[in-house]
Motif scaffolding. Structure first.
Motif, PDB file in Angstrom:
ATOM      1  N   ILE B 221      -5.260   2.498 -10.583  1.00 15.83           N
ATOM      2  CA  ILE B 221      -5.980   1.368 -11.172  1.00 15.83           C
ATOM      3  C   ILE B 221      -7.291   1.197 -10.402  1.00 15.83           C
ATOM      4  N   SER B 222      -8.332   0.792 -11.116  1.00 16.61           N
ATOM      5  CA  SER B 222      -9.624   0.563 -10.458  1.00 16.61           C
ATOM      6  C   SER B 222      -9.582  -0.782  -9.725  1.00 16.61           C
ATOM      7  N   PRO B 223     -10.450  -0.960  -8.737  1.00 15.24           N
ATOM      8  CA  PRO B 223     -10.504  -2.263  -8.060  1.00 15.24           C
ATOM      9  C   PRO B 223     -10.747  -3.412  -9.044  1.00 15.24           C
ATOM     10  N   GLY B 224     -11.612  -3.197 -10.013  1.00 15.66           N
ATOM     11  CA  GLY B 224     -11.927  -4.267 -10.975  1.00 15.66           C
ATOM     12  C   GLY B 224     -10.704  -4.694 -11.774  1.00 15.66           C
ATOM     13  N   LYS B 225      -9.961  -3.708 -12.289  1.00 13.96           N
ATOM     14  CA  LYS B 225      -8.752  -4.035 -13.067  1.00 13.96           C
ATOM     15  C   LYS B 225      -7.682  -4.635 -12.159  1.00 13.96           C
ATOM     16  N   ALA B 226      -7.618  -4.166 -10.922  1.00 19.70           N
ATOM     17  CA  ALA B 226      -6.623  -4.708  -9.992  1.00 19.70           C
ATOM     18  C   ALA B 226      -6.855  -6.204  -9.792  1.00 19.70           C
ATOM     19  N   ILE B 227      -8.108  -6.589  -9.598  1.00 16.56           N
ATOM     20  CA  ILE B 227      -8.439  -8.016  -9.410  1.00 16.56           C
ATOM     21  C   ILE B 227      -8.108  -8.808 -10.676  1.00 16.56           C
ATOM     22  N   ALA B 228      -8.488  -8.254 -11.833  1.00 17.12           N
ATOM     23  CA  ALA B 228      -8.205  -8.949 -13.104  1.00 17.12           C
ATOM     24  C   ALA B 228      -6.704  -9.174 -13.258  1.00 17.12           C
ATOM     25  N   ASN B 229      -5.889  -8.169 -12.868  1.00 15.23           N
ATOM     26  CA  ASN B 229      -4.442  -8.306 -13.030  1.00 15.23           C
ATOM     27  C   ASN B 229      -3.837  -9.250 -11.988  1.00 15.23           C
ATOM     28  N   LEU B 230      -4.402  -9.292 -10.798  1.00 14.02           N
ATOM     29  CA  LEU B 230      -3.915 -10.257  -9.803  1.00 14.02           C
ATOM     30  C   LEU B 230      -4.135 -11.688 -10.306  1.00 14.02           C
ATOM     31  N   ILE B 231      -5.318 -11.938 -10.863  1.00 16.21           N
ATOM     32  CA  ILE B 231      -5.601 -13.289 -11.376  1.00 16.21           C
ATOM     33  C   ILE B 231      -4.718 -13.573 -12.596  1.00 16.21           C
ATOM     34  N   HIS B 232      -4.580 -12.582 -13.480  1.00 17.80           N
ATOM     35  CA  HIS B 232      -3.715 -12.767 -14.652  1.00 17.80           C
ATOM     36  C   HIS B 232      -2.274 -13.059 -14.209  1.00 17.80           C
ATOM     37  N   GLY B 233      -1.828 -12.357 -13.193  1.00 10.10           N
ATOM     38  CA  GLY B 233      -0.466 -12.571 -12.678  1.00 10.10           C
ATOM     39  C   GLY B 233      -0.273 -13.966 -12.110  1.00 10.10           C
ATOM     40  N   HIS B 234      -1.348 -14.524 -11.597  1.00 10.35           N
ATOM     41  CA  HIS B 234      -1.288 -15.921 -11.127  1.00 10.35           C
ATOM     42  C   HIS B 234      -1.247 -16.889 -12.298  1.00 10.35           C
ATOM     43  N   GLU B 235      -1.999 -16.589 -13.362  1.00 16.31           N
ATOM     44  CA  GLU B 235      -2.221 -17.578 -14.417  1.00 16.31           C
ATOM     45  C   GLU B 235      -1.088 -17.659 -15.433  1.00 16.31           C
ATOM     46  N   ILE B 236      -0.362 -16.558 -15.640  1.00 15.20           N
ATOM     47  CA  ILE B 236       0.668 -16.605 -16.682  1.00 15.20           C
ATOM     48  C   ILE B 236       1.735 -17.624 -16.305  1.00 15.20           C
ATOM     49  N   GLY B 237       2.312 -18.224 -17.327  1.00 10.91           N
ATOM     50  CA  GLY B 237       3.237 -19.332 -17.106  1.00 10.91           C
ATOM     51  C   GLY B 237       4.432 -18.952 -16.277  1.00 10.91           C
ATOM     52  N   SER B 238       5.052 -17.839 -16.589  1.00 12.79           N
ATOM     53  CA  SER B 238       6.214 -17.425 -15.802  1.00 12.79           C
ATOM     54  C   SER B 238       6.477 -15.952 -16.040  1.00 12.79           C
ATOM     55  N   LEU B 239       7.165 -15.341 -15.069  1.00 16.46           N
ATOM     56  CA  LEU B 239       7.667 -13.984 -15.255  1.00 16.46           C
ATOM     57  C   LEU B 239       9.122 -14.130 -15.671  1.00 16.46           C
ATOM     58  N   LEU B 240       9.397 -13.950 -16.944  1.00 20.21           N
ATOM     59  CA  LEU B 240      10.768 -14.090 -17.413  1.00 20.21           C
ATOM     60  C   LEU B 240      11.619 -12.960 -16.870  1.00 20.21           C
ATOM     61  N   GLY B 241      12.923 -13.180 -16.825  1.00 17.17           N
ATOM     62  CA  GLY B 241      13.819 -12.112 -16.410  1.00 17.17           C
ATOM     63  C   GLY B 241      14.488 -12.414 -15.097  1.00 17.17           C
ATOM     64  N   ASP B 310     -12.348   8.978 -15.977  1.00 22.95           N
ATOM     65  CA  ASP B 310     -13.816   9.099 -16.047  1.00 22.95           C
ATOM     66  C   ASP B 310     -14.461   7.709 -15.919  1.00 22.95           C
ATOM     67  N   ALA B 311     -13.872   6.727 -16.616  1.00 21.58           N
ATOM     68  CA  ALA B 311     -14.422   5.364 -16.567  1.00 21.58           C
ATOM     69  C   ALA B 311     -14.305   4.786 -15.160  1.00 21.58           C
ATOM     70  N   ILE B 312     -13.226   5.131 -14.459  1.00 22.93           N
ATOM     71  CA  ILE B 312     -13.050   4.640 -13.087  1.00 22.93           C
ATOM     72  C   ILE B 312     -14.139   5.218 -12.173  1.00 22.93           C
ATOM     73  N   VAL B 313     -14.391   6.517 -12.328  1.00 20.72           N
ATOM     74  CA  VAL B 313     -15.436   7.149 -11.507  1.00 20.72           C
ATOM     75  C   VAL B 313     -16.788   6.527 -11.840  1.00 20.72           C
ATOM     76  N   GLN B 314     -17.017   6.316 -13.136  1.00 22.04           N
ATOM     77  CA  GLN B 314     -18.291   5.712 -13.579  1.00 22.04           C
ATOM     78  C   GLN B 314     -18.443   4.308 -12.985  1.00 22.04           C
ATOM     79  N   GLU B 315     -17.355   3.553 -12.950  1.00 20.20           N
ATOM     80  CA  GLU B 315     -17.392   2.182 -12.391  1.00 20.20           C
ATOM     81  C   GLU B 315     -17.778   2.224 -10.917  1.00 20.20           C
ATOM     82  N   TYR B 316     -17.209   3.183 -10.208  1.00 17.66           N
ATOM     83  CA  TYR B 316     -17.530   3.295  -8.774  1.00 17.66           C
ATOM     84  C   TYR B 316     -19.029   3.603  -8.590  1.00 17.66           C
TER      85      TYR B 316
END
Lengths: 326, 326
Positions: B221-241, B310-316
């Motif tokens: 995962i790229s750093p950008g997506k990693a940050i987006a997913n960390l914030i998303h993981g905080h914001e979702i109401g709950s992790l069911l299961g 390729d997109a990850i390399v381009q992002e870097y």
């Protein structure tokens, strides 16, 4: 050969010690049978009922580093780590459960690592490693999703056993024990305590409350088979695979079927001494545990189970009631 | 709204802080968006590059109870617990890994429990939770069988997060992060450090050694997506299961394909700066990790992944090289 049994004053610990004394040998780190020279029974209460020079008792708290230092000596070649805060108590007292079930396990493993003799360590884990939405039969490949603090602490213990083994600090085996039934003696704070109580108390002429519904499925093993499997788990050369944790064979039965066994083997009067009265706190924990397993891996390794629940009730009557046990 | 980020001076920690400052709000324990008044960056080295009155930095050892007491205050409503001893270092220094990855995690969770405000806690777990013989794709139902001390410590952290959440001490989420690539900056002691190195160093004109075979599969995962997913993981109401641990989406690619992307995006000269030279210690750890997942649960929850390597390399190139990053 020096063996340490933690929880050595408990049902399994003291029975295991007796079986080992009778057996007189056990495999060392190289798998060679050695004569047992000493068995140390460590528990928070004094172990009693032994009159054998090979038995040493240590009374103390296994979360006390000095106690662990005295118990795990450089000549300790085998450790049966059975001591634990049971499920109901670990749920009610989170800190106590963490201290004994996790911290004390680490102390013991650290002391074994410090001694650099890579002892065999048999750790008792539990069906409480599993929980939540489970398949009809738990498989060797079913993920651990504990729904109790006891279960979470046991799975953390399994991870320590596996990683300490991978690092060759110890040669560990984490055996997920079915609920042991029929336990002699008094009820304890395990959520599963009723499973023994609803057989034992009625056979002893007193009433016992069953806090779960008759359809509740349990995964059971008799004390005798439990001891045989603990020793077998120590003796086998290795637990192959990515984890040192193993689901042990047991008997799948419902609480209603257990009552029917009691009636068949112990008589109608005994069965009528069960009072059915749901306790939601106990039911929640017990219902989170799986009631059936397919133990392909353990079966192939030679672990065994009881023939039937009737046979388990019969064993309790023969060994405990007729022998004058309580 | 007060947020704590442990590992706040690291790549993910400092990028997360910048993203949160820009965002300016975050969900509180009730899921209501609150204005961010303070972000505490806790790390063993000082976080720098911030010029914002909302940023507070604490420099200290997270296994020191006094440091944790200063960082987790009664008004701490969100904790991103990113600090860890990375895989290669935790394997080489077992005690350090246990102290930071397990004991410090417990200290932070205990302090949050003590404050009785049930903060949201986002804990970064890892693909190193898995190991041994694995299916071609790791599923949400694949059991955790770590084959490194880092992995074992991360799974113990997941168990703590799940049990503390079940007990309502915290509202936790344990996100199993893919390998983050391309990391800017210098190599670190993670066994996966090469995954960034073989792209970053050649693009910066220097040679990089690849210690694993070209066929080695990685989950990235790229750093950008990693940050987006960390914030998303905080914001979702709950992790069911039954567990608060979740496999995050990523990109499955082989090291050979990564080299091809480098050639396509960065040019042939860059790709020729990769030297292939197996390091058995690193290869053993990396080969124990899964290289592909089917992340049905996380996908359904709205977590996202990169479009292509390729997109990850381009992002870097766009974000780090052209921005004058190192």
């Amino acid at each position: 050969m020096h063996i340490l049994i933690t929880g050595g004053a408990g049902l399994l610990g003291s029975r295991l010690a007796k079986a080992l004394l009778k057996r007189n040998t056990l495999a060392d780190a190289q798998g060679v049978q050695q004569t047992i020279s000493r068995i140390t029974l460590l528990d928070v209460v004094a172990a009693h009922g032994f009159n054998d020079p090979r038995i040493q008792t240590i009374t103390g708290d296994i979360s006390d580093p000095e106690v662990v230092r005295a118990a795990v000596t450089p000549d300790t070649q085998s450790i049966f780590h059975l001591a634990a805060i049971v499920s109901g108590e670990a749920e009610a007292n989170f800190d106590l459960g963490m201290r004994i079930n996790l911290d004390a396990t680490r102390l013991i493993l650290e002391r074994a690592r410090h001694n650099r003799n890579c002892p065999r360590v048999v750790f008792t884990s539990s069906v409480a490693a599993f929980g939540g939405i489970l398949p009809a039969q738990v498989l060797d490949s079913t993920p651990t999703t504990p729904q109790s603090s006891y279960g979470a602490q046991k799975v953390m213990g399994e991870l320590l056993i596996s990683d300490y083994s991978r690092k060759q600090f110890i040669d560990g085996r984490a055996l997920r024990m079915p609920t042991v039934c029929v336990r002699p003696g008094a009820p304890n704070k395990a959520a599963s305590s009723f499973a023994s109580g609803i057989i034992r108390e009625p056979l002893n002429g007193t009433v016992s409350v069953c806090p779960v519904a008759p359809g509740t499925a349990l995964w059971l093993i008799s004390p005798g088979k439990a001891i045989a499997n603990l020793i077998h788990g120590h003796e086998i050369g290795s637990l192959l695979g990515a984890s040192r944790a193993l689901n042990l064979p047991g008997l799948s039965t419902t609480v209603g079927e257990m009552a029917q066994s009691l009636e068949r083997v112990g008589g109608a009067a005994a069965a009528q001494r069960i009072r059915w009265q749901i306790d939601p706190a106990i039911e929640r924990i017990v219902n989170s545990w799986p009631g059936d397993f397919l133990t392909t891996r353990a079966n192939a390794m030679g672990f065994t189970r009881d023939a039937s629940f009737d046979a388990i009730v019969q064993e309790y009557i023969s060994e405990e009631l007729k022998a004058g046990g309580k």
